[in-house]
Design a protein around this motif. Structure first.
Motif, PDB file in Angstrom:
ATOM      1  N   LEU A 171       0.836  -1.202   0.000  1.00  0.00           N
ATOM      2  CA  LEU A 171       0.000   0.000   0.000  1.00  0.00           C
ATOM      3  C   LEU A 171       0.871   1.252   0.000  1.00  0.00           C
ATOM      4  N   TYR A 175       1.602   4.106  -2.951  1.00  0.00           N
ATOM      5  CA  TYR A 175       1.389   5.526  -2.646  1.00  0.00           C
ATOM      6  C   TYR A 175       2.627   6.353  -3.005  1.00  0.00           C
ATOM      7  N   ILE A 221      -7.226  -3.595   4.456  1.00  0.00           N
ATOM      8  CA  ILE A 221      -6.039  -3.168   3.701  1.00  0.00           C
ATOM      9  C   ILE A 221      -6.131  -3.626   2.249  1.00  0.00           C
ATOM     10  N   ALA A 224      -8.281  -1.275   0.419  1.00  0.00           N
ATOM     11  CA  ALA A 224      -7.575  -0.010   0.198  1.00  0.00           C
ATOM     12  C   ALA A 224      -6.638  -0.117  -1.012  1.00  0.00           C
ATOM     13  N   GLN A 228      -6.645   1.822  -4.672  1.00  0.00           N
ATOM     14  CA  GLN A 228      -5.474   2.432  -5.301  1.00  0.00           C
ATOM     15  C   GLN A 228      -5.374   2.039  -6.771  1.00  0.00           C
TER      16      GLN A 228
END
Length: 241
Positions: A171, A175, A221, A224, A228
């Motif tokens: 993750l 990012y 997670i 998430a 993304q």
């Protein structure tokens, strides 16, 4: 007649139980197959965070020692062994790819004792040394405090806390890169499916509470990371347009 029907139902339930156990043992390794294939095909490992391997190696080594202090379902113990072998295979591939693509001859090793390059070592042997040293440390501490119930429970909580953070390195890497390129979306989808199955398995089998909490956090997670994929994919299409 009723007795025969009950025997058939019991037999079917036993078969399903064995099947579920088999999925638990080997299912965790399946998501890494498409990622492994993608890295081999592209000869590039930059999109995959090897810190995922770090998290899972630490979590599963701790879980094995947790089992020594508090026996839980055997499939979960076997799953840890399978996952350790899978993560070592992923690291071996990533090290091979990075070695073949390396421009500079400068390499960093675990023996340099330089925290700036922790888990960014140049050879697969460095990662094996870390795993061996960490296992020895865990063994020493566990057998020293094995009779302390509080320690055993804390060990289990620590193991599942690490496992719950499985997707966090990926993750964060997505990012920082502002992209999910190089990461296998199939891997994340299989993570999600596996974590939902695993959490359900924990609830049905009344596994220790730590495992249930771990599964729930992992699902969040996973979602998430999938968000993304949609967000950065859309951003890429805008730039290309």
């Amino acid at each position: 007649m009723e007795q025969g029907s009950e025997e058939n139902m019991e037999s079917s339930w036993t078969l399903l139980s064995w099947l579920a156990s088999g999925v638990m043992v080997f299912g965790g390794a399946v998501p890494y197959i498409p990622q492994y294939q993608d890295i081999q095909r592209t000869n590039n490992a930059e999109g995959f965070s090897t810190r995922v391997c770090l998290v899972l190696l630490v979590a599963n080594i701790l879980r094995i020692f947790f089992w020594i202090g508090k026996q839980f379902e055997l499939p979960l113990l076997l799953q840890s062994v399978v996952m350790i072998l899978t993560m070592l295979a992923m690291l071996h591939l990533c090290c091979s790819i990075q070695s073949s693509n390396r421009v500079s001859s400068k390499q960093h090793h675990i023996t340099d004792l330089d925290l700036r390059y922790f888990w960014s070592w140049g050879s697969f042997e460095d990662y094996l040394i870390f795993c061996f040293a960490f296992t020895l440390l865990c063994a020493f501490i566990t057998f020293l405090f094995l009779d302390w119930v509080l320690f055993v429970e804390a060990l289990g909580s620590l193991a599942v806390m690490f496992e719950a953070m499985l997707g966090m390195p990926q993750l964060l890497q997505n990012y920082n890169n502002r992209s999910t390129r190089g990461m296998s979306v199939k891997m994340v989808l299989l993570w999600t499916a596996g974590d939902i199955f695993k959490t359900t398995y924990f609830v049905i089998n009344e596994s220790p509470t730590q495992f249930v909490v771990c599964g729930a956090v992992q699902i969040l997670i996973d979602v998430a990371i999938l968000l993304q994929v949609g967000y950065y994919g859309q951003d890429t299409r805008i730039k290309l347009g």
